[in-house]
Design a protein around this motif. Sequence first.
Motif, PDB file in Angstrom:
ATOM      1  N   SER A   1       8.543  17.931 -19.572  1.00 53.19           N
ATOM      2  CA  SER A   1       8.856  16.666 -20.240  1.00 53.19           C
ATOM      3  C   SER A   1       9.395  15.708 -19.186  1.00 53.19           C
ATOM      4  N   PRO A   2       8.615  14.693 -18.784  1.00 49.73           N
ATOM      5  CA  PRO A   2       9.069  13.782 -17.721  1.00 49.73           C
ATOM      6  C   PRO A   2      10.343  13.031 -18.064  1.00 49.73           C
ATOM      7  N   GLY A   3      10.583  12.773 -19.365  1.00 54.17           N
ATOM      8  CA  GLY A   3      11.813  12.103 -19.772  1.00 54.17           C
ATOM      9  C   GLY A   3      11.963  10.734 -19.156  1.00 54.17           C
ATOM     10  N   VAL A   4      13.086  10.507 -18.480  1.00 51.21           N
ATOM     11  CA  VAL A   4      13.385   9.182 -17.921  1.00 51.21           C
ATOM     12  C   VAL A   4      12.373   8.774 -16.857  1.00 51.21           C
ATOM     13  N   LEU A   5      11.671   9.750 -16.272  1.00 54.20           N
ATOM     14  CA  LEU A   5      10.678   9.405 -15.256  1.00 54.20           C
ATOM     15  C   LEU A   5       9.576   8.531 -15.841  1.00 54.20           C
ATOM     16  N   THR A   6       9.263   8.760 -17.123  1.00 50.22           N
ATOM     17  CA  THR A   6       8.235   7.952 -17.779  1.00 50.22           C
ATOM     18  C   THR A   6       8.626   6.488 -17.768  1.00 50.22           C
ATOM     19  N   ASP A   7       9.894   6.211 -18.081  1.00 46.03           N
ATOM     20  CA  ASP A   7      10.384   4.831 -18.102  1.00 46.03           C
ATOM     21  C   ASP A   7      10.412   4.240 -16.691  1.00 46.03           C
ATOM     22  N   LEU A   8      10.902   5.028 -15.731  1.00 44.53           N
ATOM     23  CA  LEU A   8      10.988   4.527 -14.362  1.00 44.53           C
ATOM     24  C   LEU A   8       9.611   4.200 -13.801  1.00 44.53           C
ATOM     25  N   LEU A   9       8.672   5.096 -14.008  1.00 44.76           N
ATOM     26  CA  LEU A   9       7.338   4.901 -13.457  1.00 44.76           C
ATOM     27  C   LEU A   9       6.535   3.881 -14.242  1.00 44.76           C
ATOM     28  N   GLY A  10       6.998   3.563 -15.457  1.00 46.86           N
ATOM     29  CA  GLY A  10       6.295   2.567 -16.258  1.00 46.86           C
ATOM     30  C   GLY A  10       6.635   1.151 -15.870  1.00 46.86           C
ATOM     31  N   ARG A  11       7.694   0.984 -15.074  1.00 43.49           N
ATOM     32  CA  ARG A  11       8.064  -0.372 -14.647  1.00 43.49           C
ATOM     33  C   ARG A  11       7.046  -0.897 -13.644  1.00 43.49           C
ATOM     34  N   THR A  12       6.811  -2.169 -13.665  1.00 40.05           N
ATOM     35  CA  THR A  12       5.858  -2.786 -12.745  1.00 40.05           C
ATOM     36  C   THR A  12       6.579  -3.759 -11.845  1.00 40.05           C
ATOM     37  N   GLY A  13       5.873  -4.131 -10.767  1.00 34.11           N
ATOM     38  CA  GLY A  13       6.454  -5.102  -9.851  1.00 34.11           C
ATOM     39  C   GLY A  13       7.432  -4.439  -8.912  1.00 34.11           C
ATOM     40  N   GLU A  14       8.096  -5.247  -8.143  1.00 33.00           N
ATOM     41  CA  GLU A  14       8.996  -4.760  -7.121  1.00 33.00           C
ATOM     42  C   GLU A  14      10.405  -4.594  -7.632  1.00 33.00           C
TER      43      GLU A  14
ATOM     44  N   ASP B   1       0.827  -1.211   0.000  1.00 35.27           N
ATOM     45  CA  ASP B   1       0.000   0.000   0.000  1.00 35.27           C
ATOM     46  C   ASP B   1       0.860   1.259   0.000  1.00 35.27           C
ATOM     47  N   ALA B   2       1.874   1.271   0.842  1.00 36.61           N
ATOM     48  CA  ALA B   2       2.753   2.445   0.907  1.00 36.61           C
ATOM     49  C   ALA B   2       3.507   2.633  -0.400  1.00 36.61           C
ATOM     50  N   ALA B   3       3.929   1.528  -1.008  1.00 33.62           N
ATOM     51  CA  ALA B   3       4.640   1.610  -2.286  1.00 33.62           C
ATOM     52  C   ALA B   3       3.726   2.189  -3.359  1.00 33.62           C
ATOM     53  N   ARG B   4       2.463   1.751  -3.363  1.00 39.64           N
ATOM     54  CA  ARG B   4       1.526   2.256  -4.362  1.00 39.64           C
ATOM     55  C   ARG B   4       1.263   3.753  -4.170  1.00 39.64           C
ATOM     56  N   GLU B   5       1.107   4.172  -2.914  1.00 37.55           N
ATOM     57  CA  GLU B   5       0.879   5.591  -2.640  1.00 37.55           C
ATOM     58  C   GLU B   5       2.064   6.433  -3.089  1.00 37.55           C
ATOM     59  N   ALA B   6       3.261   5.947  -2.826  1.00 33.61           N
ATOM     60  CA  ALA B   6       4.455   6.690  -3.236  1.00 33.61           C
ATOM     61  C   ALA B   6       4.557   6.766  -4.748  1.00 33.61           C
ATOM     62  N   ARG B   7       4.223   5.656  -5.424  1.00 32.07           N
ATOM     63  CA  ARG B   7       4.284   5.652  -6.886  1.00 32.07           C
ATOM     64  C   ARG B   7       3.245   6.632  -7.464  1.00 32.07           C
ATOM     65  N   GLU B   8       2.086   6.681  -6.841  1.00 32.40           N
ATOM     66  CA  GLU B   8       1.064   7.622  -7.324  1.00 32.40           C
ATOM     67  C   GLU B   8       1.518   9.069  -7.113  1.00 32.40           C
ATOM     68  N   ALA B   9       2.164   9.324  -5.973  1.00 28.58           N
ATOM     69  CA  ALA B   9       2.696  10.670  -5.722  1.00 28.58           C
ATOM     70  C   ALA B   9       3.770  11.024  -6.738  1.00 28.58           C
ATOM     71  N   ALA B  10       4.593  10.038  -7.104  1.00 25.89           N
ATOM     72  CA  ALA B  10       5.611  10.261  -8.124  1.00 25.89           C
ATOM     73  C   ALA B  10       4.966  10.604  -9.455  1.00 25.89           C
ATOM     74  N   GLY B  11       3.874   9.913  -9.771  1.00 21.22           N
ATOM     75  CA  GLY B  11       3.169  10.182 -11.024  1.00 21.22           C
ATOM     76  C   GLY B  11       2.594  11.590 -11.061  1.00 21.22           C
ATOM     77  N   ARG B  12       2.056  12.040  -9.919  1.00 21.99           N
ATOM     78  CA  ARG B  12       1.503  13.397  -9.868  1.00 21.99           C
ATOM     79  C   ARG B  12       2.596  14.444 -10.042  1.00 21.99           C
ATOM     80  N   ALA B  13       3.744  14.197  -9.433  1.00 19.05           N
ATOM     81  CA  ALA B  13       4.850  15.140  -9.583  1.00 19.05           C
ATOM     82  C   ALA B  13       5.355  15.154 -11.018  1.00 19.05           C
TER      83      ALA B  13
END
Length: 738
Positions: free
Chosen positions: A651-664, A633-645
């Motif tokens: 231009s998100p650039g490399v953030l798009t690739d990082l946030l597009g990864r799934t799993g742990e 749950d905490a990981a999902r909340e942090a990932r959602e906060a990262a997406g909002r930022a």
Amino acid sequence: MTSSVATFKLHPPAQPPHLLTRPRLLRRLDAATEPVVVLSAPAGAGKTVLLTEWSQGLAARGECAWLSLDAYDNAPGRLWTCILRAVHHARPDLPARLDSDGWTLDAWLEDILPSLVAGLGGEKPLTLILDGLESITDADAVRSLADFLTRLPHGFRVVLSTRHIPGSPLPTLRARGLTAELDQHDLAFTPEEAQTVLTDLLGSAPAADTSSALYEATQGWAAGLCIMGRTLARSANEADTEGNLARGRQAVTEYLATEVLYRLTTEQREFLLRTSVLNELSSGPCQALAGDRAGVLLRELARTVQLLVPAADPSAYRHHRALSSVLSDVLESEGSDTVVSLHRSAAQWYSRQGETTAAVRHWTLGGDESAAVASVLDGWEKAISAGRSAEVAHWLDLLPPRTVAVDARLCVVAAMAALSGGAPETARRWLDVAQLRQTGPETVGEGSTVSDAAAAARAMACCLKGEVLTAGRLGESAVAGTLPLTAWRALACTARGAALLWAGRYEEAEALLGEATRDAHAAGHGLVLVRALGSRAVCALLAGRHELARILSDEALEAVATAGLGGHFVSVPAYIGRAGLLLEEGQTEEAERVLAAAEAVLAGSSRTGSEPHIRALCHFTRSRLESARRNTDAAREAREAAGRAAARCESPGVLTDLLGRTGEDTVVPPAAPRPQDLSLGERRVLRALCGPLTLREIASELYVSHNTVKTQVRAIFRKLDAHDRNEAIARARECGVL
């Protein structure tokens, strides 16, 4: 001299009307068990009023003798005649006065003191109150009183009331635990006590703003509050608050002039007047304004006047607000030229000491605007480099109105202060004004014109806003327009390098950020250096070059500590780089500690919308950490906060690739070692390992110690994932390092 003692000196004076009983101080006096009690506070602090009330109550514990001292008692014979007369009613066996031979040193030591100590002892406790001790300055009188106070018999107490900070024997008694003390801070009215006094004087509670203004002006000083309160009470026009307060201040001025200024020597008065333009009195600036004896006079007046209040620096003082107002009025009466001259002399001294805040203030008050501007332009880079943006903003606020807005150089300084404070929008507004005000090839800072400096600052402002594409374009031209080894070029390279970093162009980003590091080092700019090194650590981490990331994060965190920028937002990339590296190594607890430091800095930033890339990466690192802890749950909340930022980025650039990864498993895979991963010394040792030389022989060939070579060999093995010499050479050739 007559040996008679006026009766009125042996009794407390009549209490004033509207007396405020002060239980907290009466309890302090009643609870004191020490044989000597000292009340030391300036004129009008309420010492006599308090002791009069206490002496007439049960708190005095037994009989109480009173003696009001004045200048006529400033001789040992007269002093002790008065004391004997005061205590005679309680100890009738003691003589009421000295014998016909009077006081001599031999008689004092051999006869008077021993018989006095023996005669004052008794079954009933007795308290002697000496009010106005500041009147006793004669050396023999002071020494005889010290002899007496260190030999008090059991059951006998002495309460001393003085406007001075007493000298001997108080330090000795204090060290022995034989004295209780109340000073001006204890005697000052609390806001609640002040409100009660004013209500009693006025007949009704004063308006909140009036009460606050009076308390602020007097700082709880009893005489000041009562004088102003009585002035307001006598006013025929209650609505004329400002006029009434002005008349009250005039009454306070007259009181202080009578009770303080006119009792000083001419030299002491002149010192107070000339130094009244200073916010803080210390030896250096006081000497600049009042001559070589200023240090002696300062210490003397701090002890005797007590309206010089100790400042944060133990060797410095500031005027009590009431005294400051009086001195300013008197000085103004001597003419504006005198005031201007004193301010300019103070400004010159502070400028020589590099104390820009005080220098700018005094240049401005002295009417020399150009000198004030020059002080700001001389000192702003050093202050910004150390992260003191608020200080620079304060300097600009001290300048006359509109001075900043009409000077392109100052507009750039204001923009840099805003950038350092994390306010890129404000910075851009100042840069727009600078562009309008620029009139020629003016320079600001080291080695750059206003236009080139503004270009570098604008690129960084875009970077902080998350507009990395714009920052990249502006940064490229700014790099070309600024001189190497200057802070401006370091800033431009940092902005351009950050834009390349977020675009995933890691090698180019590393090259530019490396130049930024070099230029910031050369310019001695701690703020840009920390930012450049932290960005390089993040760049190396995202590129999978973990060994380089380790080295750079070490350097970045060391720079953070050296510059004292641990709480500044420029330190965040360094923290994130280290936290990400620790996660790679499975050190989740240590990663938590470092990441929490980054989050604390970001949470403390007043501009939550700035630096969306960094904020997104911080949230992403938090999601990795929580995933490693199996906290879904905490990981999902942090990932959602990262997406909002990231959504706030141009231009998100490399953030798009990082946030597009799934799993742990979000660990960045390590890349093959490259030449940049090995230091110059390590590459030299690696080439030497290809030959037949032993490590000791390699050390001799390279003119380094044997231990240095062994350390470098271990680093080479670790970086190349090798276990021996041959494997290291083979791995280096496979990776193209050799």
